[in-house]
Structure formats: C-alpha cells, structure tokens
Enzyme design. Sequence first.
Site, PDB file in Angstrom:
ATOM      1  N   CYS A 175       0.848  -1.442  -0.019  1.00 31.21           N
ATOM      2  CA  CYS A 175      -0.242   0.019  -0.072  1.00 31.21           C
ATOM      3  C   CYS A 175       0.646   1.408   0.025  1.00 31.21           C
ATOM      4  O   CYS A 175       2.201   1.264   0.783  1.00 31.21           O
ATOM      5  CB  CYS A 175      -0.720   0.017   1.115  1.00 31.21           C
ATOM      6  SG  CYS A 175      -1.562   1.662   1.545  1.00 31.21           S
TER       7      CYS A 175
HETATM    8  N1  LIG Z   1      -7.339  -1.080   2.030  1.00 33.91           N
HETATM    9  C1  LIG Z   1      -6.878  -0.208   1.744  1.00 33.91           C
HETATM   10  O1  LIG Z   1      -6.095   0.642   2.350  1.00 33.91           O
HETATM   11  C2  LIG Z   1      -6.830   0.062   0.093  1.00 33.91           C
HETATM   12  C3  LIG Z   1      -7.285  -0.848  -0.535  1.00 33.91           C
HETATM   13  N2  LIG Z   1      -7.166  -0.566  -2.208  1.00 33.91           N
HETATM   14  C4  LIG Z   1      -7.848  -1.569  -2.895  1.00 33.91           C
HETATM   15  O2  LIG Z   1      -7.543  -1.402  -4.374  1.00 33.91           O
HETATM   16  C5  LIG Z   1      -8.476  -1.825  -4.999  1.00 33.91           C
HETATM   17  C6  LIG Z   1      -9.196  -0.566  -5.847  1.00 33.91           C
HETATM   18  O3  LIG Z   1      -9.906   0.247  -4.931  1.00 33.91           O
HETATM   19  P1  LIG Z   1     -10.773   1.317  -5.382  1.00 33.91           P
HETATM   20  O4  LIG Z   1     -10.062   2.667  -6.038  1.00 33.91           O
HETATM   21  O5  LIG Z   1     -11.591   1.682  -4.376  1.00 33.91           O
HETATM   22  O6  LIG Z   1     -11.874   0.644  -6.293  1.00 33.91           O
HETATM   23  P2  LIG Z   1     -12.397   1.186  -7.654  1.00 33.91           P
HETATM   24  O7  LIG Z   1     -11.403   1.570  -8.686  1.00 33.91           O
HETATM   25  O8  LIG Z   1     -13.306  -0.213  -8.220  1.00 33.91           O
HETATM   26  O9  LIG Z   1     -13.127   2.474  -7.171  1.00 33.91           O
HETATM   27  C7  LIG Z   1     -14.423   2.279  -6.679  1.00 33.91           C
HETATM   28  C8  LIG Z   1     -15.446   3.598  -6.847  1.00 33.91           C
HETATM   29  O10 LIG Z   1     -15.015   4.422  -6.123  1.00 33.91           O
HETATM   30  C9  LIG Z   1     -14.675   5.596  -6.262  1.00 33.91           C
HETATM   31  N3  LIG Z   1     -13.503   5.770  -5.457  1.00 33.91           N
HETATM   32  C10 LIG Z   1     -12.363   5.267  -5.245  1.00 33.91           C
HETATM   33  N4  LIG Z   1     -11.701   5.890  -4.334  1.00 33.91           N
HETATM   34  C11 LIG Z   1     -12.466   6.974  -3.908  1.00 33.91           C
HETATM   35  C12 LIG Z   1     -12.150   7.986  -2.979  1.00 33.91           C
HETATM   36  N5  LIG Z   1     -11.120   8.333  -2.164  1.00 33.91           N
HETATM   37  N6  LIG Z   1     -13.110   8.947  -2.851  1.00 33.91           N
HETATM   38  C13 LIG Z   1     -14.241   8.949  -3.714  1.00 33.91           C
HETATM   39  N7  LIG Z   1     -14.595   7.887  -4.553  1.00 33.91           N
HETATM   40  C14 LIG Z   1     -13.715   6.956  -4.848  1.00 33.91           C
HETATM   41  C15 LIG Z   1     -13.959   5.241  -7.594  1.00 33.91           C
HETATM   42  O11 LIG Z   1     -14.147   6.381  -8.539  1.00 33.91           O
HETATM   43  P3  LIG Z   1     -12.867   7.043  -9.041  1.00 33.91           P
HETATM   44  O12 LIG Z   1     -11.717   5.984  -9.540  1.00 33.91           O
HETATM   45  O13 LIG Z   1     -13.286   7.982 -10.169  1.00 33.91           O
HETATM   46  O14 LIG Z   1     -12.221   7.928  -7.998  1.00 33.91           O
HETATM   47  C16 LIG Z   1     -14.895   4.378  -8.185  1.00 33.91           C
HETATM   48  O15 LIG Z   1     -16.123   4.869  -8.741  1.00 33.91           O
HETATM   49  C17 LIG Z   1      -9.530  -2.624  -4.101  1.00 33.91           C
HETATM   50  O16 LIG Z   1      -9.211  -3.921  -4.052  1.00 33.91           O
HETATM   51  C18 LIG Z   1      -9.139  -2.006  -2.708  1.00 33.91           C
HETATM   52  O17 LIG Z   1      -9.721  -3.032  -1.682  1.00 33.91           O
HETATM   53  C19 LIG Z   1      -6.841   0.549  -2.572  1.00 33.91           C
HETATM   54  C20 LIG Z   1      -6.677   1.718  -1.896  1.00 33.91           C
HETATM   55  C21 LIG Z   1      -6.644   1.574  -0.244  1.00 33.91           C
HETATM   56  N1  LIG Z   2      -3.604   1.079  -0.137  1.00 36.89           N
HETATM   57  C1  LIG Z   2      -3.701  -0.150  -0.844  1.00 36.89           C
HETATM   58  N2  LIG Z   2      -4.005  -1.421  -0.291  1.00 36.89           N
HETATM   59  C2  LIG Z   2      -4.103  -2.295  -0.647  1.00 36.89           C
HETATM   60  C3  LIG Z   2      -3.814  -2.551  -2.167  1.00 36.89           C
HETATM   61  N3  LIG Z   2      -4.157  -3.471  -2.613  1.00 36.89           N
HETATM   62  C4  LIG Z   2      -4.474  -4.202  -1.463  1.00 36.89           C
HETATM   63  N4  LIG Z   2      -4.576  -3.527  -0.167  1.00 36.89           N
HETATM   64  C5  LIG Z   2      -4.847  -3.931   0.934  1.00 36.89           C
HETATM   65  O1  LIG Z   2      -3.736  -4.534   1.560  1.00 36.89           O
HETATM   66  C6  LIG Z   2      -3.932  -5.581   2.362  1.00 36.89           C
HETATM   67  C7  LIG Z   2      -3.233  -6.712   2.331  1.00 36.89           C
HETATM   68  O2  LIG Z   2      -2.115  -6.233   3.134  1.00 36.89           O
HETATM   69  P1  LIG Z   2      -0.712  -6.924   3.715  1.00 36.89           P
HETATM   70  O3  LIG Z   2      -0.283  -6.316   4.668  1.00 36.89           O
HETATM   71  O4  LIG Z   2      -1.378  -8.176   4.335  1.00 36.89           O
HETATM   72  O5  LIG Z   2       0.150  -7.369   2.521  1.00 36.89           O
HETATM   73  C8  LIG Z   2      -5.390  -6.143   1.469  1.00 36.89           C
HETATM   74  O6  LIG Z   2      -6.083  -7.102   2.190  1.00 36.89           O
HETATM   75  C9  LIG Z   2      -6.025  -4.885   1.010  1.00 36.89           C
HETATM   76  O7  LIG Z   2      -6.832  -4.335   1.959  1.00 36.89           O
HETATM   77  C10 LIG Z   2      -3.533  -1.356  -2.923  1.00 36.89           C
HETATM   78  O8  LIG Z   2      -3.135  -1.374  -3.876  1.00 36.89           O
HETATM   79  N5  LIG Z   2      -3.165  -0.147  -2.109  1.00 36.89           N
END
Ligand SMILES: NC(=O)C1=CN([C@@H]2O[C@H](COP(=O)(O)OP(=O)(O)OC[C@H]3O[C@@H](n4cnc5c(N)ncnc54)[C@H](OP(=O)(O)O)[C@@H]3O)[C@@H](O)[C@H]2O)C=CC1
Ligand SMILES: Nc1nc2c(ncn2[C@@H]2O[C@H](COP(=O)(O)O)[C@@H](O)[C@H]2O)c(=O)[nH]1
Length: 327
Positions: A175
């Site tokens: 991340c």
């Molecule tokens: N656990 C974590 O810390 C994180 C996990 N991830 C992982 O990355 C993958 C992609 O995630 P994600 O980008 O949400 O999925 P998507 O790209 O499918 O986005 C989902 C929707 O939410 C909108 N969106 C995404 N982020 C935001 C935001 N910060 N504020 C408002 N709208 C938002 C997107 O629009 P638009 O793209 O136009 O904004 C889209 O419409 C997932 O599997 C997720 O679990 C990603 C980052 C952090």
């Molecule tokens: N900010 C982001 N978080 C992400 C992304 N892809 C996955 N994830 C999150 O990380 C955990 C796994 O964490 P780990 O420490 O066990 O390796 C996963 O389950 C998601 O919630 C990303 O691209 N950006």
Amino acid sequence: MENVFDYEDIQLIPAKCVVNSRSECDSTVSFGGYTFKLPVVPANMQTIIDEEVALSLAEGGYFYVMHRFEPEKRLAFIKDMQSRGLFASISVGVKREEYDFIQQLAAEHLTPEFITIDIAHGHSNAVIEMIQYIKKHLPQTFVIAGNVGTPEAVRELEHAGADATKVGIGPGKVCITKIKTGFGTGGWQLAALRWCAKAASKPIIADGGIRTHGDIAKSIRFGASMIMIGSLFAGHEESPGETIEKDGKLYKEYFGSASEFQKGEKKNVEGKKMHVEHKGALKDTLEEMEQDLQSAISYAGGSKLEAIRNVDYAIVKNSIFNGDKVY
Ligand SMILES: NC(=O)C1=CN([C@@H]2O[C@H](COP(=O)(O)OP(=O)(O)OC[C@H]3O[C@@H](n4cnc5c(N)ncnc54)[C@H](OP(=O)(O)O)[C@@H]3O)[C@@H](O)[C@H]2O)C=CC1
Ligand SMILES: Nc1nc2c(ncn2[C@@H]2O[C@H](COP(=O)(O)O)[C@@H](O)[C@H]2O)c(=O)[nH]1
C-alpha cells in the site's frame, strides 16, 4: 487519538496454562454461519488468490474471498463452487455494472454465501447503497463491507445492513495510500482495530499490516473475528503471482489492487509491486499458523480462541511504519 500503537508495539501477557499440550487448543472460528479452521483469510487480491486456491481453501475448511478483478468469471465460479457442495465467496465493487451483476445473480437464483464489497474508502454512500441493494436482492448472502478505519464508519455500514465490516486503510505491505494521500490507519492499525471493535455490534475483519503469525493473536485480542492477510500469503507455489529467478533464488510477484500493474494504467495509483521470497506450499504455512495460534491460545491461559480476547498486554515501543520501507 490517544493510546496509538501498532502490532510491533504490543506484547500480550501470558496467563497460567490450562492445557497439557498445545494440540488441545482449538483455533477454529465461527463466522457467517460457518466454522473455519483458522480466523485467517488470504487477501482478495489477484496475486494471492485464484479459483484453484479458493477451491483448495474451501475444501480444506478455510475461509476465502475471491477477488473481483476478472468479473466475467464470477458467475461460473459461484456455480462451480456450489455444485461441489462448497460455499461461494466473491467480491464486488460499486460501479454501475456491479448492480447489473447482483440483479443477474438474483434472476438466476444464484446466492453466493458471502459477498465482500471491496473499496478503498468504504465509508461512503456508494458502499451503503451497494449493501442495501445486495440485502434487498440477495437477502441470504452474508455481506462484508469495507474498508473503513473509524467507529462511525463501522456503525453506518452495520446500520445499512452489513453483516461484517473490514477495517484497514493503508496498513498493507504494497500500500502507498498513506504516502500518496496522508490518510489511513498505517502505523496504528492495531489501535484503529480496537477503536472500531468497541463500536461494532457485528464481526470485524482486520485487514492489512500482519507481518508475523503473532500479529494474528494480537488482532484477536483487539477485537477481530477474522484477519485478512496479503503479504504472508504471497510467494507460495500456488500463489497466482508470476515466479521470477534472481541470483539463483526464486521470488513471486505481489502487487497492490490499486497499483498500475492491476489497473493497467497510472491513474489514482495507491499500490506498488514487490517480489517476495518463494515459500513452498500454502498448506505448510496454514499448518504453521494453526500451530502458532494454538500456542498463543495456551499462553492466553485457555483452550479456545476466545481466551486471547481477555489477556492483558504491554505497550513496548512506538513506530510509525510497521517495519515497512517507505517505498
Ligand atoms: N485497504 C486499503 O487501504 C486500500 C485498498 N485498495 C484496494 O484497491 C482496489 C481498488 O480500490 P478502489 O479504487 O476503491 O476501487 P475502484 O477503482 O473500483 O473504485 C470504486 C469506486 O469508488 C470511487 N472511489 C475510489 N476511491 C475513492 C475516493 N477516495 N473517494 C471517492 N470515490 C472513490 C471510484 O471512482 P474514481 O476512481 O473515479 O475516484 C469508483 O467509482 C480495491 O481492491 C481496494 O481494496 C486501494 C486503496 C487502499
Ligand atoms: N492502499 C492499498 N492497499 C491495498 C492495495 N492492494 C491491497 N491492499 C490492501 O492490503 C491488504 C493486504 O495487506 P498485507 O499487509 O497483508 O499485505 C489487502 O487485503 C488490502 O486491504 C493497494 O493497491 N493499495
């Protein structure tokens, strides 16, 4: 926020042992109407799980969550798992086509046992609306919603109908959200888990930041019912990530779901790629996790997982990056 700490800042304090062997300790967990061998689930990421891994986990008595990055395969996957008498556990996003997919499942009377709404910033109307939509069209499905990092978010998603919430924004190994946006629970994930768990009335999944097997016990202590893990599950023979050889050593790729490698473009990138050492068979890691958890239960002075929930703990130091390099 007071009392901020992370996994590496905590040590659990032993209580008098009540078993004669660690093998007497029971690491199983009830979750979503099922009993699983471990309170642990590999992350729903494309370099961690594929259909084969999902099948072997379900057959072996473990929980799994299939990723959502090959949406066209989901329908067949659900049918295949259920025709084998196994549970189907898939992920969805929140875009328009996901609503069509839920409608299609309902029309075909296909009810996955578990659906995880997998969004970076889960405290949003988009997720609330998706929870409500799934609950309306697939009322029997157990809905996991996330990711969140505050008690308000846990309460709102639970109130919308989520059966469990997933806590962790930015603590993951691949991340870079914390660096690119300045936001998240990176560096204080364990304290955030405790904060959220106090507000929760339904199970919580701790997601991200697990670096050692001991962190699983610490997650249980601070309120998790299930722990989602990516990096520790990357690098196995079965892991879908590509295998590479460097200086005679084997590695496997592990990339973030919001990385350019997953997205195919450099837009809103919040994840990176790394290579992890090849680790052998997944079943060996699961067995080692079980043994370590059994041992943790014995140190907690009980014979069941719940014993860990009540142990005392000491805060031993402070660190903001949870052992990770910045990039
Ligand atoms: N656990 C974590 O810390 C994180 C996990 N991830 C992982 O990355 C993958 C992609 O995630 P994600 O980008 O949400 O999925 P998507 O790209 O499918 O986005 C989902 C929707 O939410 C909108 N969106 C995404 N982020 C935001 C935001 N910060 N504020 C408002 N709208 C938002 C997107 O629009 P638009 O793209 O136009 O904004 C889209 O419409 C997932 O599997 C997720 O679990 C990603 C980052 C952090
Ligand atoms: N900010 C982001 N978080 C992400 C992304 N892809 C996955 N994830 C999150 O990380 C955990 C796994 O964490 P780990 O420490 O066990 O390796 C996963 O389950 C998601 O919630 C990303 O691209 N950006």
